[in-house]
Design a protein around this motif. Structure first.
Motif, PDB file in Angstrom:
ATOM      1  N   ASN A 129      26.962 -79.626  21.557  1.00  0.00           N
ATOM      2  CA  ASN A 129      27.716 -80.850  21.721  1.00  0.00           C
ATOM      3  C   ASN A 129      27.056 -82.186  21.828  1.00  0.00           C
ATOM      4  O   ASN A 129      27.344 -83.065  21.720  1.00  0.00           O
ATOM      5  N   TRP A 130      25.850 -82.117  22.327  1.00  0.00           N
ATOM      6  CA  TRP A 130      24.683 -82.961  22.463  1.00  0.00           C
ATOM      7  C   TRP A 130      23.223 -81.950  22.724  1.00  0.00           C
ATOM      8  O   TRP A 130      23.304 -81.138  23.043  1.00  0.00           O
ATOM      9  N   PHE A 131      22.281 -83.181  22.514  1.00  0.00           N
ATOM     10  CA  PHE A 131      20.992 -82.697  22.527  1.00  0.00           C
ATOM     11  C   PHE A 131      20.235 -83.370  23.862  1.00  0.00           C
ATOM     12  O   PHE A 131      20.091 -84.493  23.903  1.00  0.00           O
ATOM     13  N   ALA A 132      19.672 -82.447  24.790  1.00  0.00           N
ATOM     14  CA  ALA A 132      19.108 -83.304  25.886  1.00  0.00           C
ATOM     15  C   ALA A 132      17.642 -83.379  25.471  1.00  0.00           C
ATOM     16  O   ALA A 132      16.965 -82.795  24.405  1.00  0.00           O
ATOM     17  N   LYS A 133      17.057 -84.213  26.101  1.00  0.00           N
ATOM     18  CA  LYS A 133      15.647 -84.573  25.723  1.00  0.00           C
ATOM     19  C   LYS A 133      14.850 -83.891  26.556  1.00  0.00           C
ATOM     20  O   LYS A 133      15.035 -83.352  27.689  1.00  0.00           O
ATOM     21  N   GLN A 154      24.343 -89.260  23.501  1.00  0.00           N
ATOM     22  CA  GLN A 154      25.592 -89.271  22.283  1.00  0.00           C
ATOM     23  C   GLN A 154      24.915 -91.077  21.655  1.00  0.00           C
ATOM     24  O   GLN A 154      25.249 -90.924  20.465  1.00  0.00           O
ATOM     25  N   ALA A 155      24.811 -91.478  22.352  1.00  0.00           N
ATOM     26  CA  ALA A 155      24.469 -93.070  21.520  1.00  0.00           C
ATOM     27  C   ALA A 155      23.425 -93.110  20.717  1.00  0.00           C
ATOM     28  O   ALA A 155      23.507 -93.705  19.445  1.00  0.00           O
ATOM     29  N   GLU A 156      22.288 -92.428  21.201  1.00  0.00           N
ATOM     30  CA  GLU A 156      21.219 -92.184  20.398  1.00  0.00           C
ATOM     31  C   GLU A 156      21.476 -91.320  18.924  1.00  0.00           C
ATOM     32  O   GLU A 156      21.169 -91.779  17.874  1.00  0.00           O
ATOM     33  N   GLU A 157      22.330 -90.220  19.147  1.00  0.00           N
ATOM     34  CA  GLU A 157      22.586 -89.614  17.991  1.00  0.00           C
ATOM     35  C   GLU A 157      23.691 -90.092  17.066  1.00  0.00           C
ATOM     36  O   GLU A 157      23.502 -90.099  15.989  1.00  0.00           O
ATOM     37  N   LEU A 185      18.693 -84.231  15.117  1.00  0.00           N
ATOM     38  CA  LEU A 185      19.727 -83.253  15.474  1.00  0.00           C
ATOM     39  C   LEU A 185      20.860 -83.654  16.482  1.00  0.00           C
ATOM     40  O   LEU A 185      20.738 -84.615  17.313  1.00  0.00           O
ATOM     41  N   CYS A 186      22.179 -83.797  15.995  1.00  0.00           N
ATOM     42  CA  CYS A 186      23.499 -84.576  16.546  1.00  0.00           C
ATOM     43  C   CYS A 186      24.255 -83.428  17.112  1.00  0.00           C
ATOM     44  O   CYS A 186      24.547 -82.215  16.448  1.00  0.00           O
ATOM     45  N   GLY A 187      25.053 -83.510  17.874  1.00  0.00           N
ATOM     46  CA  GLY A 187      26.282 -82.762  18.760  1.00  0.00           C
ATOM     47  C   GLY A 187      27.534 -83.184  18.318  1.00  0.00           C
ATOM     48  O   GLY A 187      27.587 -84.410  17.827  1.00  0.00           O
ATOM     49  N   LEU A 188      28.526 -82.535  18.697  1.00  0.00           N
ATOM     50  CA  LEU A 188      30.030 -82.833  18.406  1.00  0.00           C
ATOM     51  C   LEU A 188      30.460 -84.242  19.024  1.00  0.00           C
ATOM     52  O   LEU A 188      31.294 -84.541  18.554  1.00  0.00           O
ATOM     53  N   HIS A 189      29.745 -84.419  20.041  1.00  0.00           N
ATOM     54  CA  HIS A 189      30.326 -85.591  20.934  1.00  0.00           C
ATOM     55  C   HIS A 189      29.853 -87.076  20.044  1.00  0.00           C
ATOM     56  O   HIS A 189      30.655 -87.608  20.006  1.00  0.00           O
ATOM     57  N   ALA A 190      28.739 -86.883  19.370  1.00  0.00           N
ATOM     58  CA  ALA A 190      28.363 -87.817  18.435  1.00  0.00           C
ATOM     59  C   ALA A 190      29.276 -87.820  17.010  1.00  0.00           C
ATOM     60  O   ALA A 190      29.744 -89.160  16.707  1.00  0.00           O
TER      61      ALA A 190
END
Length: 820
Positions: free
Chosen positions: A453-457, A477-480, A667-672
């Motif tokens: 869903n999102w990628f942690a730093k 999410q904003a960065e993705e 790499l991006c998640g479903l929220h983005a």
């Protein structure tokens, strides 16, 4: 001694189970004029779960149609007394829900907004407003409340008996002490049931329709027929006090932050709980003798709830306890019940798994299921509770035991947006799951699939911190999102449902069930819907022609079982094979303005517009492997979906990742992805489009080709074109950049509520929340210009916020970026 059961040898429909659910289905089928209906109850009516239910009858549910069914239940129970002469105990005493935290206050204020939109009377209260409505309540920590005056409570057993009497009066045959031992089938269709009476007598009933209303016995019964019905019993606790002097008549009170509810009845108080971690029961089956039984007391388990209750309701400290009750109730993996025809077996219908709201739900559920059985289509969209959402693996008992220990408590947990289940995770994983996990993926679950869903730093916690405000992953999410808009993002979409349809009649069959023209050249891709006879959207998919008689259908992960059932039930005499190949291929979605140059860096193939136009597919070499690339998008950018066999998935992912460093790959998640798609106003099935939403009113007329010949729903499309649209799906952007939209926020047109948002997210390109929702036309065919000339607002937790409305996508309305 038991009497010889009176069971006919044939019936039009056999209902299994004599609780409130089975009695409601029998009553409503009979009201439709059905005759030769038989209801078989293993012991006595109401003897399973119904008899000990708390009997709370609330109206408001999470969607308009579920609220419609709950309101129907309340009205029905009032009318049943007049019709049958049996008291149902139904009285509209009202209900109050109090909040002890600001997050809970936000939730109940959003619920109040929803109630207004659905026509449910509601009042928002402050702590000072509560004493005159509920004088016994301790106000310590209370920050707000909502009051629904027309909610009620009733006598569960008497409701079921009144429904049974109404059914009998219309000719339904109800027989107790008869257990269904098997459901017979031939050629994939129900042919009847076998039964055994308490006296040892046995027999069969021939029938084309069997309805499983067996409650906590339902899963085991269904499994014997190869039907998936994932539910499991949990222990549900409550106490009933002795009579309390001066208690008075009171509304139902819910204090979800303390997991408790309070119901006054005949001068006594019932205190029940949906504790955070429940106790599953019946893992090894339910005793054959179970009838009006209760489970052993467990005061240690209930004690924390009771301690809170004594502080919240001080008068309980001096009240004697008349009853400490523990009884089983069935729960499902997602806290929603099951209705509909099982996809595995034609003629096998289900109404079960009510998650402790069976009394409030069964009246409306029985009405809806009876209509569905009689007409062949549900009366309105019932996807929330459709049995076709259940996944085959979910009938696993270890999975169910673990999951329902959580779902009982989720009834009263904060219903935060994006909340993910914590239990029974990791059952279905992508071939690159561990790769993504190593790179910071935070996973959610859909249909059992673990999806990033999102990628942690690096160094950032890899878990959700839930809130109604901006959650801890908002900046991620904003960065993705920005990477997809400005460079290139990779989404792992291996969870896509993938269905091959092949055989002599595959082209003709798909032309009949799809609204768009799918008889296209090989390697062409078509976006289309499958419609019902009313023009409503039953499925949203892409169809790619792989060969003369071979097609690939790609559908959302959550709807795969529904879509497979829809296809198989409509194959008829056409000769074609329908195969689920979801697990055989991984899918990597490469999206963004630099996706072409990235693919060029890891493949010798030509990705130019001339060689690879939008809407086409072809085999490509990538790294040392082979894949199939589809030029399509769900984010509104240049992009490709890369389909690769599961065995080569890791290699292809590593190849793309290595080449991506020079091209800004993220790499991006479903929220983005959802944030991007809502800026482009792409529809999401189950939210923006459903079986009750007409394809033209959903703004998808471009995907309908009436000139190709007959297809399911064609006549409804032609009628709507002639009559004019009665509603339109509109995109909104909030003027205030601070509030967030999720879904179900009321839409106001010129100051009047006209609908709710079907979906919402934050559009990072616009730095504002974006939503989609249907707005009724003031007259059939109202011009778009007239609709847009109105003033629009969106209500968020009671606050009305101005919004810009659009009937064309706010982002890249001419799709130049998609076709770049």
């Amino acid at each position: 001694m038991p009497t010889q059961p009176s069971v006919p040898s044939a019936a039009r429909a056999v209902i299994i189970g004599g609780g409130v659910s089975g009695c409601s289905v029998a009553y409503h089928l009979a009201k439709l004029g059905w005759s030769d209906i038989v209801l078989l109850e293993r012991k006595q009516l109401t003897s399973g779960t119904t008899w000990h239910a708390a009997g709370l009858v609330g109206q408001l549910r999470a969607s308009e149609n579920m609220t419609r069914l709950a309101k129907y239940s309340a009205d029905l129970y009032l009318e049943l007394e007049k019709e049958t002469g049996l008291a149902t105990g139904m009285r509209q005493c009202g209900s109050i829900t109090v909040a002890l935290t600001q997050e809970r206050r936000e939730e109940i204020l959003r619920q109040a907004s929803l109630a207004r939109a659905f026509g449910v009377e509601v009042h928002e209260l402050g702590p000072a407003d509560l004493p005159h409505l509920y004088p016994h309540l301790c106000l310590d920590g209370v920050v707000g409340a909502v009051h629904l005056p027309k909610d009620g409570q009733a006598d569960p057993a008497n409701i079921a008996l009144a429904l049974a009497k109404g059914a009998r009066n219309r000719g339904v045959r109800i027989t107790e002490n008869v257990k269904v031992t098997a459901v017979h089938q031939t050629g994939g269709r129900v042919t009847g049931v076998a039964w055994q009476g308490d006296d040892g007598a046995t027999g069969t009933v021939r029938a084309d329709i069997v309805i499983n209303c067996a409650g906590m016995w339902g899963r085991e019964l269904a499994a014997r027929s190869g039907v998936t019905l994932p539910l499991h019993a949990c222990e549900h606790f409550y106490i009933v006090t002795e009579a309390i002097e001066g208690l008075g008549r009171l509304p139902v009170l819910r204090v979800p932050d303390e997991a408790t509810y309070y119901k006054e009845d005949a001068g006594k108080m019932l205190v029940g709980a949906f504790e955070l971690k429940a106790k599953p029961w019946g893992m090894d089956g339910i005793p054959e003798s179970f009838c009006f039984d209760h489970l052993p007391e467990d005061l240690e388990h209930f004690e924390p709830v009771l301690e809170n209750a004594l502080q919240r309701m001080p008068l309980l400290a001096t009240a004697g306890i008349h009853t400490f009750f523990n009884g089983p109730e069935s729960f499902t993996p997602d806290d929603r019940y099951y209705l509909g025809e099982a996809p595995e077996l034609a003629g096998y219908w289900v109404a079960a798994g009510y998650n402790s709201i069976g009394i409030a739900s069964s009246g409306g559920a029985g009405f809806a299921l009876a209509q569905w059985i009689a007409e062949g289509e549900p009366p309105f969209d019932l996807w929330d509770v459709d049995i076709r959402r259940a996944q085959p693996f979910q009938r696993n008992r270890i999975y169910l035991r673990e999951r329902v220990s959580e779902t009982l408590g989720l009834l009263y947990a904060d219903h935060f947006p994006y909340r993910q289940p914590a239990s029974a995770r990791g059952v279905r994983r992508s071939p690159i799951h561990e790769h993504l996990k190593a790179r910071g993926a935070v996973f959610g679950e859909t249909a059992g699939w673990e999806r990033a869903n999102w990628f942690a730093k690096p160094g950032q916690e890899r878990e959700y911190r839930y809130s109604w405000k901006r959650q801890n992953w908002f900046a991620n999410q904003a960065e993705e999102h920005c990477a997809v808009r400005e460079a290139v993002g990779l989404f792992d979409m291996s969870s896509f449902g993938k269905v091959r349809v092949e055989g002599r009649d595959a082209p003709r069959f798909l032309q009949r069930v799809c609204a768009n023209q799918v008889d296209v050249p090989v390697n062409r891709l078509v976006y289309t819907q499958m419609l019902n006879e009313r023009g409503g959207i039953e499925a949203d998919l892409t169809v790619t022609r792989l060969g003369e008689c071979a097609f690939l259908l790609v559908v959302p992960a959550a709807t795969l079982r529904r879509d497979l059932a829809w296809l198989r039930r409509r194959l008829g005499d056409d000769i074609a094979v329908i195969t689920d190949i979801t697990a055989s291929e991984a899918v990597f979605s490469l999206m963004g303005p630099r996706s072409r140059e990235l693919l060029k860096a890891c493949s010798p193939d030509d990705f130019s517009n001339d060689a690879f136009p939008f809407g086409s597919a072809k085999e490509i070499e990538i790294g040392m492997g082979l894949a199939r690339a589809h030029r399509v998008t769900y984010v509104g950018e240049l992009g490709w979906e890369i389909y690769v066999s599961a065995d080569q998935a890791a290699h292809v992912f590593e190849t793309i990742e290595a080449a991506g460093a020079a091209h800004g790959l993220k790499l991006c998640g479903l929220h983005a992805m959802d944030s991007c798609r809502i800026e482009k106003a792409y529809r999401h099935f189950g939210h923006d489009i459903s079986g009750q939403d007409h394809v033209l009113e959903a703004g998808l007329g471009f995907a309908v080709k009436t000139g190709k010949g007959d297809f399911i729903g064609r006549e409804a499309v032609l009628r709507k074109r002639e009559a004019g649209l009665s509603t339109r799906l509109v995109q909104f952007k909030l003027v205030d950049p601070e509030p967030l939209l999720h879904h179900n926020e009321p839409i106001l047109r010129d100051g009047r509520i006209v609908g709710v948002l079907t979906s919402g997210n934050f559009g990072h390109h616009f730095a504002a929340a974006i939503g989609l929702g249907y707005v009724p036309c003031r007259e059939p065919g109202e011009a778009p210009e007239a609709m847009l000339a109105s003033r629009y607002q969106i209500e968020v937790a009671g606050r009305r916020i101005d919004a810009m409305a659009s009937l064309t996508p706010l982002y890249d309305p001419t799709s130049q970026r998609v076709r770049a």
